[in-house]
Design an enzyme around this catalytic site. Structure first.
Site, short mmCIF file in Angstrom:
data_model
loop_
_atom_site.label_atom_id
_atom_site.label_comp_id
_atom_site.label_asym_id
_atom_site.label_seq_id
_atom_site.Cartn_x
_atom_site.Cartn_y
_atom_site.Cartn_z
N VAL A 108 63.38 33.07 -7.62
CA VAL A 108 62.23 33.14 -6.73
C VAL A 108 61.95 31.73 -6.21
O VAL A 108 62.01 30.76 -6.98
CB VAL A 108 60.98 33.66 -7.47
N CYS A 109 61.68 31.61 -4.91
CA CYS A 109 61.24 30.35 -4.34
C CYS A 109 62.28 29.25 -4.62
O CYS A 109 63.47 29.44 -4.40
CB CYS A 109 59.86 30.03 -4.90
N THR A 110 61.84 28.10 -5.13
CA THR A 110 62.76 26.98 -5.35
C THR A 110 63.58 27.11 -6.62
O THR A 110 64.32 26.19 -6.97
CB THR A 110 61.99 25.65 -5.35
#
Length: 198
Positions: A108-110
Protein backbone atom coordinates in the site's frame (compact mmCIF):
# COMPACT_ATOMS: atom_id res chain seq x y z
CA UNK A 1 -10.10 -29.53 6.14
CA UNK A 2 -7.30 -27.56 4.40
CA UNK A 3 -4.88 -25.58 6.53
CA UNK A 4 -5.77 -21.93 7.09
CA UNK A 5 -3.63 -19.57 5.05
CA UNK A 6 -2.03 -16.53 6.68
CA UNK A 7 -2.14 -12.91 5.53
CA UNK A 8 0.52 -10.84 7.28
CA UNK A 9 0.33 -7.06 7.57
CA UNK A 10 3.80 -5.62 8.20
CA UNK A 11 4.09 -2.93 10.87
CA UNK A 12 7.07 -0.67 11.59
CA UNK A 13 7.81 2.66 13.21
CA UNK A 14 6.54 5.40 10.92
CA UNK A 15 3.92 3.23 9.20
CA UNK A 16 1.00 5.28 7.87
CA UNK A 17 -1.98 4.38 10.04
CA UNK A 18 -4.66 3.91 7.39
CA UNK A 19 -2.25 2.03 5.11
CA UNK A 20 -2.27 -0.76 7.68
CA UNK A 21 -5.56 -0.35 9.54
CA UNK A 22 -7.71 0.13 6.41
CA UNK A 23 -6.70 -3.24 4.94
CA UNK A 24 -6.87 -4.78 8.44
CA UNK A 25 -10.52 -3.71 8.74
CA UNK A 26 -11.40 -5.27 5.39
CA UNK A 27 -9.40 -8.45 5.81
CA UNK A 28 -10.27 -9.02 9.46
CA UNK A 29 -13.99 -8.55 8.79
CA UNK A 30 -13.75 -11.07 5.95
CA UNK A 31 -11.70 -13.71 7.76
CA UNK A 32 -13.58 -13.50 11.07
CA UNK A 33 -17.00 -13.67 9.45
CA UNK A 34 -16.12 -16.23 6.78
CA UNK A 35 -13.54 -18.59 8.33
CA UNK A 36 -14.48 -21.33 5.87
CA UNK A 37 -12.82 -19.26 3.13
CA UNK A 38 -9.59 -20.47 4.70
CA UNK A 39 -7.66 -17.33 5.64
CA UNK A 40 -6.67 -15.46 8.79
CA UNK A 41 -4.89 -12.12 9.15
CA UNK A 42 -2.08 -11.20 11.55
CA UNK A 43 0.24 -8.26 12.13
CA UNK A 44 4.00 -8.59 12.43
CA UNK A 45 6.98 -6.29 12.89
CA UNK A 46 10.76 -6.59 12.59
CA UNK A 47 11.24 -6.54 16.37
CA UNK A 48 9.27 -7.01 19.55
CA UNK A 49 7.39 -4.16 21.21
CA UNK A 50 4.96 -1.39 20.38
CA UNK A 51 5.08 0.23 16.95
CA UNK A 52 4.60 4.01 16.78
CA UNK A 53 2.82 4.96 13.58
CA UNK A 54 3.37 8.08 11.47
CA UNK A 55 0.80 10.20 13.30
CA UNK A 56 1.35 8.78 16.77
CA UNK A 57 -1.01 5.80 16.95
CA UNK A 58 0.65 2.97 18.86
CA UNK A 59 0.01 -0.66 17.91
CA UNK A 60 1.29 -3.90 19.42
CA UNK A 61 1.94 -6.41 16.61
CA UNK A 62 0.92 -10.05 16.98
CA UNK A 63 4.36 -11.37 16.04
CA UNK A 64 7.92 -10.47 15.23
CA UNK A 65 9.45 -11.53 11.93
CA UNK A 66 11.30 -14.24 13.85
CA UNK A 67 8.28 -15.90 15.48
CA UNK A 68 5.59 -15.30 12.85
CA UNK A 69 4.02 -18.24 11.07
CA UNK A 70 4.75 -18.77 7.38
CA UNK A 71 2.94 -16.13 5.34
CA UNK A 72 0.89 -16.88 2.25
CA UNK A 73 0.10 -13.21 1.56
CA UNK A 74 2.29 -10.28 2.63
CA UNK A 75 0.89 -6.75 2.84
CA UNK A 76 3.53 -4.04 3.26
CA UNK A 77 2.06 -0.63 4.10
CA UNK A 78 3.74 2.69 3.43
CA UNK A 79 4.52 5.76 5.48
CA UNK A 80 7.62 7.81 6.26
CA UNK A 81 9.16 4.73 7.85
CA UNK A 82 9.57 3.13 4.43
CA UNK A 83 12.49 5.39 3.53
CA UNK A 84 14.91 3.93 6.10
CA UNK A 85 13.51 0.44 5.41
CA UNK A 86 14.28 0.81 1.69
CA UNK A 87 17.95 1.19 2.69
CA UNK A 88 17.92 -1.49 5.39
CA UNK A 89 19.68 -4.59 4.08
CA UNK A 90 18.17 -6.91 6.69
CA UNK A 91 14.64 -5.74 5.93
CA UNK A 92 15.14 -6.01 2.18
CA UNK A 93 16.53 -9.53 2.60
CA UNK A 94 13.41 -10.44 4.60
CA UNK A 95 11.18 -9.03 1.85
CA UNK A 96 13.07 -11.02 -0.80
CA UNK A 97 12.78 -14.17 1.28
CA UNK A 98 9.03 -13.67 1.66
CA UNK A 99 8.74 -13.13 -2.09
CA UNK A 100 10.32 -16.53 -2.62
CA UNK A 101 7.84 -18.25 -0.28
CA UNK A 102 4.56 -16.33 -0.25
CA UNK A 103 1.94 -16.74 -2.94
CA UNK A 104 1.27 -13.03 -3.09
CA UNK A 105 3.23 -9.87 -2.21
CA UNK A 106 1.13 -6.73 -1.84
CA UNK A 107 1.88 -3.16 -0.86
CA UNK A 108 0.00 0.00 0.00
CA UNK A 109 1.23 3.51 -0.79
CA UNK A 110 5.02 3.83 -0.37
CA UNK A 111 5.34 0.20 0.64
CA UNK A 112 6.10 -0.15 -3.07
CA UNK A 113 9.35 1.79 -2.51
CA UNK A 114 10.54 -1.06 -0.29
CA UNK A 115 9.53 -3.61 -2.91
CA UNK A 116 11.34 -1.61 -5.59
CA UNK A 117 14.50 -1.40 -3.46
CA UNK A 118 14.30 -5.16 -2.93
CA UNK A 119 14.07 -5.74 -6.70
CA UNK A 120 10.53 -7.12 -6.67
CA UNK A 121 9.16 -4.59 -9.15
CA UNK A 122 11.81 -4.85 -11.85
CA UNK A 123 10.11 -4.66 -15.25
CA UNK A 124 6.65 -4.81 -13.67
CA UNK A 125 3.68 -2.45 -13.70
CA UNK A 126 3.18 -0.80 -10.30
CA UNK A 127 1.93 2.29 -8.52
CA UNK A 128 2.32 4.23 -5.29
CA UNK A 129 1.15 7.46 -3.65
CA UNK A 130 0.93 10.25 -6.24
CA UNK A 131 3.54 12.31 -4.39
CA UNK A 132 6.06 9.44 -4.48
CA UNK A 133 5.86 8.40 -8.13
CA UNK A 134 9.20 10.07 -8.90
CA UNK A 135 10.83 8.29 -5.95
CA UNK A 136 9.57 4.97 -7.27
CA UNK A 137 10.96 5.70 -10.72
CA UNK A 138 14.31 6.74 -9.24
CA UNK A 139 14.62 3.44 -7.38
CA UNK A 140 14.10 1.37 -10.53
CA UNK A 141 13.72 2.91 -13.98
CA UNK A 142 12.35 -0.38 -15.39
CA UNK A 143 9.12 -0.14 -13.39
CA UNK A 144 6.09 0.55 -15.60
CA UNK A 145 4.44 3.14 -13.39
CA UNK A 146 0.68 3.58 -13.57
CA UNK A 147 -0.01 7.10 -12.28
CA UNK A 148 -3.79 6.75 -12.29
CA UNK A 149 -4.54 3.30 -10.90
CA UNK A 150 -5.95 2.73 -7.41
CA UNK A 151 -4.12 -0.60 -7.49
CA UNK A 152 -2.13 -2.65 -9.99
CA UNK A 153 -2.41 -6.45 -9.98
CA UNK A 154 0.54 -8.16 -11.66
CA UNK A 155 -0.21 -11.80 -10.78
CA UNK A 156 1.99 -12.38 -7.72
CA UNK A 157 2.65 -8.72 -6.85
CA UNK A 158 -0.10 -6.16 -6.21
CA UNK A 159 0.67 -2.51 -5.43
CA UNK A 160 -1.74 0.28 -4.56
CA UNK A 161 -1.82 4.05 -4.55
CA UNK A 162 -1.80 6.01 -1.32
CA UNK A 163 -3.48 5.63 2.04
CA UNK A 164 -7.20 5.04 1.39
CA UNK A 165 -6.39 3.09 -1.78
CA UNK A 166 -5.28 0.29 0.54
CA UNK A 167 -8.96 -0.36 1.27
CA UNK A 168 -9.57 -0.84 -2.45
CA UNK A 169 -6.59 -3.17 -2.64
CA UNK A 170 -7.85 -5.20 0.32
CA UNK A 171 -11.33 -5.55 -1.19
CA UNK A 172 -9.66 -6.70 -4.41
CA UNK A 173 -7.78 -9.32 -2.40
CA UNK A 174 -11.02 -10.58 -0.85
CA UNK A 175 -12.51 -10.88 -4.34
CA UNK A 176 -9.42 -12.58 -5.73
CA UNK A 177 -8.81 -14.96 -2.81
CA UNK A 178 -12.46 -15.91 -2.32
CA UNK A 179 -15.32 -14.63 -4.47
CA UNK A 180 -16.38 -11.26 -5.92
CA UNK A 181 -19.71 -11.47 -4.09
CA UNK A 182 -17.81 -11.90 -0.81
CA UNK A 183 -15.94 -8.66 -1.43
CA UNK A 184 -19.24 -6.91 -2.17
CA UNK A 185 -20.60 -8.17 1.15
CA UNK A 186 -17.55 -6.96 3.06
CA UNK A 187 -17.68 -3.55 1.37
CA UNK A 188 -21.32 -3.19 2.32
CA UNK A 189 -20.72 -4.37 5.90
CA UNK A 190 -17.99 -1.81 6.55
CA UNK A 191 -20.07 0.81 4.68
CA UNK A 192 -17.25 1.72 2.31
CA UNK A 193 -18.89 3.77 -0.40
CA UNK A 194 -16.69 6.79 -1.11
CA UNK A 195 -18.60 9.96 -1.86
CA UNK A 196 -16.16 12.68 -0.76
CA UNK A 197 -17.87 15.82 0.57
CA UNK A 198 -15.10 18.02 -0.84
Amino acid sequence: MPETKVIGIVLFDGVEELDAVGPWEVLAYWTLNHPDDGYRVITLAPTDGVVTCAKGLRITPDHTFADAPALDVVLHPGGRGTRPLSRNREHLDWVRAQSGRAELMTSVCTGSLVYAAAGLLRGRPATTHWASLDELAALDATIKIDENARFVDDVDVVTSAGVSAGIDLALHLVSRLSFPYRAVGVRRAIQYDPQPPV
